[in-house]
Design an enzyme around this catalytic site. Structure first.
Site, PDB file in Angstrom:
ATOM      1  N   HIS A 142     -18.501 -87.206 -21.905  1.00 27.85           N
ATOM      2  CA  HIS A 142     -18.674 -87.128 -23.127  1.00 27.85           C
ATOM      3  C   HIS A 142     -17.527 -87.496 -24.367  1.00 27.85           C
ATOM      4  CE1 HIS A 142     -22.624 -85.875 -22.796  1.00 27.85           C
ATOM      5  NE2 HIS A 142     -22.438 -84.884 -22.322  1.00 27.85           N
ATOM      6  N   ILE A 165     -14.869 -87.759 -29.327  1.00 19.62           N
ATOM      7  CA  ILE A 165     -15.642 -86.709 -28.482  1.00 19.62           C
ATOM      8  C   ILE A 165     -16.900 -86.820 -28.967  1.00 19.62           C
ATOM      9  CG2 ILE A 165     -15.732 -84.358 -27.775  1.00 19.62           C
ATOM     10  CD1 ILE A 165     -12.600 -84.283 -29.013  1.00 19.62           C
ATOM     11  N   CYS A 166     -17.989 -86.981 -28.170  1.00 17.79           N
ATOM     12  CA  CYS A 166     -19.427 -86.687 -28.313  1.00 17.79           C
ATOM     13  C   CYS A 166     -19.768 -85.285 -28.101  1.00 17.79           C
ATOM     14  CB  CYS A 166     -20.150 -87.778 -27.423  1.00 17.79           C
ATOM     15  SG  CYS A 166     -22.075 -87.724 -27.693  1.00 17.79           S
ATOM     16  N   LEU A 167     -19.680 -84.311 -29.196  1.00 17.64           N
ATOM     17  CA  LEU A 167     -19.954 -82.940 -29.193  1.00 17.64           C
ATOM     18  C   LEU A 167     -20.719 -82.841 -30.463  1.00 17.64           C
ATOM     19  CD1 LEU A 167     -19.779 -80.414 -27.632  1.00 17.64           C
ATOM     20  CD2 LEU A 167     -17.607 -80.021 -28.797  1.00 17.64           C
TER      21      LEU A 167
END
Length: 158
Positions: free
Chosen positions: A88, A95-97
Site C-alpha cells: 500500500h 500511501i494508500c490508507l
C-alpha cells in the site's frame, strides 16, 4: 516551533496543531520522533520499523503538510527518501490508507495517524510494491499531491 507559515493555516488549524505539538512532547507515540521546524504547516516525523515485522531495522521519514482547514481536512502524509516496500506504499512515497482520505475524522491526530501507519507496516504479509506501482508513479507527476488521487480501498490484508 515558530509559525511564520501559519498565515497559510486557518486559526482553528493553528490552535489545533499547537495543541498536538504539546501533546506530542508530553506523550509521543512510541518510536516516533517529531523533528522541529519553523513551519507549523509542515512536519517531519521519523520512525523505525517494528522489531517483529518485515521492516525491523529500517528507518523511515514521513513528510506531513497540513491544509488550511485542518483538522476538518486531512493532512497530506507521504514517505520521504526511501519509502518502505509495501503493498500500500508507492515508490514515490504515496500511501494508500483510507484514514488519510475518505475515512479521515477531525478526531484523529498525527499521533493516531502515525500509529495507524506503523500498524499497517507491521501487519504486512508480503514485502512488495502495489501491483500498479509503475503506472501510478509514471502518471503521478512530481509534486502531485496524493490527495488528488481517487483511491480504491479494498484490501485490508496487507
Amino acid at each position: 516551533m515558530a509559525t511564520p507559515a501559519s498565515q497559510n493555516l486557518g486559526r482553528v488549524a493553528v490552535k489545533r496543531l499547537q495543541k498536538e505539538i504539546i501533546e506530542w512532547q508530553n506523550n509521543p507515540p512510541p518510536g516516533f520522533k517529531l523533528n522541529p521546524t519553523d513551519d507549523l504547516s509542515r512536519w517531519t516525523i521519523e520512525f523505525d520499523g517494528a522489531t517483529d515485522s518485515f521492516y525491523a531495522g529500517e528507518h523511515f521519514q514521513l513528510q506531513v503538510q497540513f491544509p488550511e482547514k485542518y483538522p476538518l481536512e486531512s493532512p497530506e502524509v507521504v514517505f520521504a527518501g526511501n519509502p518502505p516496500v509495501h503493498p500500500h506504499i508507492y515508490s514515490n512515497g504515496h500511501i494508500c490508507l483510507d484514514i488519510l482520505y475518505d475515512s479521515w475524522s477531525p478526531a484523529m491526530t498525527m499521533s493516531s495517524v502515525c500509529i495507524s501507519i506503523l500498524s499497517m507496516l507491521s501487519s504486512a504479509t508480503e514485502k512488495e510494491r502495489p501491483a500498479d506501482n509503475d503506472r501510478y508513479v509514471k502518471t503521478c507527476r512530481k509534486g502531485k499531491s496524493p490527495k488528488l488521487t481517487i483511491w480504491e480501498f479494498h484490501d485490508d490484508k496487507a
